[in-house]
Motif scaffolding. Sequence first.
Motif, PDB file in Angstrom:
ATOM      1  N   ASN A  92       0.857  -1.182   0.000  1.00  0.00           N
ATOM      2  CA  ASN A  92       0.000   0.000   0.000  1.00  0.00           C
ATOM      3  C   ASN A  92       0.893   1.233   0.000  1.00  0.00           C
ATOM      4  O   ASN A  92       2.095   1.151   0.319  1.00  0.00           O
ATOM      5  CB  ASN A  92      -0.922  -0.008   1.215  1.00  0.00           C
ATOM      6  N   TYR A  93       0.291   2.362  -0.314  1.00  0.00           N
ATOM      7  CA  TYR A  93       1.046   3.608  -0.459  1.00  0.00           C
ATOM      8  C   TYR A  93       0.423   4.681   0.412  1.00  0.00           C
ATOM      9  O   TYR A  93      -0.799   4.776   0.529  1.00  0.00           O
ATOM     10  CB  TYR A  93       1.061   4.037  -1.933  1.00  0.00           C
ATOM     11  N   SER A 125      -1.827  18.816 -11.739  1.00  0.00           N
ATOM     12  CA  SER A 125      -1.978  17.572 -12.481  1.00  0.00           C
ATOM     13  C   SER A 125      -3.413  17.047 -12.389  1.00  0.00           C
ATOM     14  O   SER A 125      -3.845  16.637 -11.306  1.00  0.00           O
ATOM     15  CB  SER A 125      -1.029  16.505 -11.934  1.00  0.00           C
ATOM     16  N   GLU A 145      -4.446  14.287 -13.214  1.00  0.00           N
ATOM     17  CA  GLU A 145      -4.369  12.895 -12.769  1.00  0.00           C
ATOM     18  C   GLU A 145      -4.423  12.769 -11.244  1.00  0.00           C
ATOM     19  O   GLU A 145      -4.682  11.691 -10.717  1.00  0.00           O
ATOM     20  CB  GLU A 145      -3.080  12.235 -13.273  1.00  0.00           C
ATOM     21  N   LEU A 146      -4.169  13.862 -10.548  1.00  0.00           N
ATOM     22  CA  LEU A 146      -4.143  13.837  -9.083  1.00  0.00           C
ATOM     23  C   LEU A 146      -5.319  14.584  -8.462  1.00  0.00           C
ATOM     24  O   LEU A 146      -5.322  14.869  -7.268  1.00  0.00           O
ATOM     25  CB  LEU A 146      -2.821  14.415  -8.571  1.00  0.00           C
ATOM     26  N   THR A 165      -3.160   6.173  -3.771  1.00  0.00           N
ATOM     27  CA  THR A 165      -3.423   5.006  -4.621  1.00  0.00           C
ATOM     28  C   THR A 165      -2.144   4.615  -5.356  1.00  0.00           C
ATOM     29  O   THR A 165      -1.227   5.425  -5.515  1.00  0.00           O
ATOM     30  CB  THR A 165      -4.523   5.293  -5.653  1.00  0.00           C
ATOM     31  N   GLN A 166      -2.109   3.373  -5.818  1.00  0.00           N
ATOM     32  CA  GLN A 166      -0.950   2.916  -6.591  1.00  0.00           C
ATOM     33  C   GLN A 166      -0.789   3.766  -7.850  1.00  0.00           C
ATOM     34  O   GLN A 166       0.327   4.120  -8.230  1.00  0.00           O
ATOM     35  CB  GLN A 166      -1.095   1.439  -6.958  1.00  0.00           C
ATOM     36  N   LYS A 167      -1.904   4.117  -8.462  1.00  0.00           N
ATOM     37  CA  LYS A 167      -1.872   4.944  -9.668  1.00  0.00           C
ATOM     38  C   LYS A 167      -1.264   6.324  -9.370  1.00  0.00           C
ATOM     39  O   LYS A 167      -0.438   6.833 -10.133  1.00  0.00           O
ATOM     40  CB  LYS A 167      -3.290   5.087 -10.223  1.00  0.00           C
ATOM     41  N   GLU A 168      -1.666   6.928  -8.247  1.00  0.00           N
ATOM     42  CA  GLU A 168      -1.099   8.222  -7.849  1.00  0.00           C
ATOM     43  C   GLU A 168       0.390   8.094  -7.558  1.00  0.00           C
ATOM     44  O   GLU A 168       1.188   8.935  -7.960  1.00  0.00           O
ATOM     45  CB  GLU A 168      -1.840   8.771  -6.616  1.00  0.00           C
ATOM     46  N   TRP A 169       0.774   7.023  -6.839  1.00  0.00           N
ATOM     47  CA  TRP A 169       2.181   6.785  -6.515  1.00  0.00           C
ATOM     48  C   TRP A 169       3.008   6.694  -7.799  1.00  0.00           C
ATOM     49  O   TRP A 169       4.039   7.337  -7.934  1.00  0.00           O
ATOM     50  CB  TRP A 169       2.326   5.506  -5.697  1.00  0.00           C
ATOM     51  N   GLU A 170       2.547   5.877  -8.727  1.00  0.00           N
ATOM     52  CA  GLU A 170       3.286   5.684  -9.973  1.00  0.00           C
ATOM     53  C   GLU A 170       3.361   6.971 -10.788  1.00  0.00           C
ATOM     54  O   GLU A 170       4.410   7.303 -11.337  1.00  0.00           O
ATOM     55  CB  GLU A 170       2.653   4.550 -10.783  1.00  0.00           C
ATOM     56  N   TYR A 171       2.279   7.706 -10.848  1.00  0.00           N
ATOM     57  CA  TYR A 171       2.278   8.965 -11.601  1.00  0.00           C
ATOM     58  C   TYR A 171       3.291   9.950 -10.994  1.00  0.00           C
ATOM     59  O   TYR A 171       4.078  10.561 -11.705  1.00  0.00           O
ATOM     60  CB  TYR A 171       0.877   9.583 -11.617  1.00  0.00           C
TER      61      TYR A 171
END
Length: 152
Positions: free
Chosen positions: A3-4, A118, A120-121, A139-145
């Motif tokens: 988790n992030y 952004s 995306e955020l 979220t994983q998506k936020e972490w990766e972005y």
Amino acid sequence: MINYWLMKSEPDAFSIDDLKRLKHTPWDGVRNYQARNFMKAMNEGDMVFFYHSSCSPAGIVGTAKVCKKAYPDHTSWDINSHYFDPKSTQDSPRWFMVDVVFVERWPSILTLAELKKSPELADMLLTKKGSRLSVMPITQKEWEYITVILKK
């Protein structure tokens, strides 16, 4: 499953450089029930954005990793501690902490203003108006972005 999270600290109180020097530390002193509950959900190996708050500019300055799951925050029992809470006892602890280990200090700060730009955020808790939690999920998506696109 990893988790992030994002954890805020005022750099005058405890900075990413302090964590780098210590390598490992308990994350104590959280006195918000929602933030406490987020910490209780953390697992060893979870990744953390280290965020400098209440400074100019505020933003993400590095990463850490959870290395010990939540356990009672003993500072709430210490009458000489700034974080003392007379309603928290060893038999019925109210407050918890996790241990984190230093991973990386970023070469430059990723500011809140940059994060808010952004689309995306847009749903990220941090970028929402009025969000003041010191500990929050990412979220994983936020972490990766953030780590792939924005960190540069």
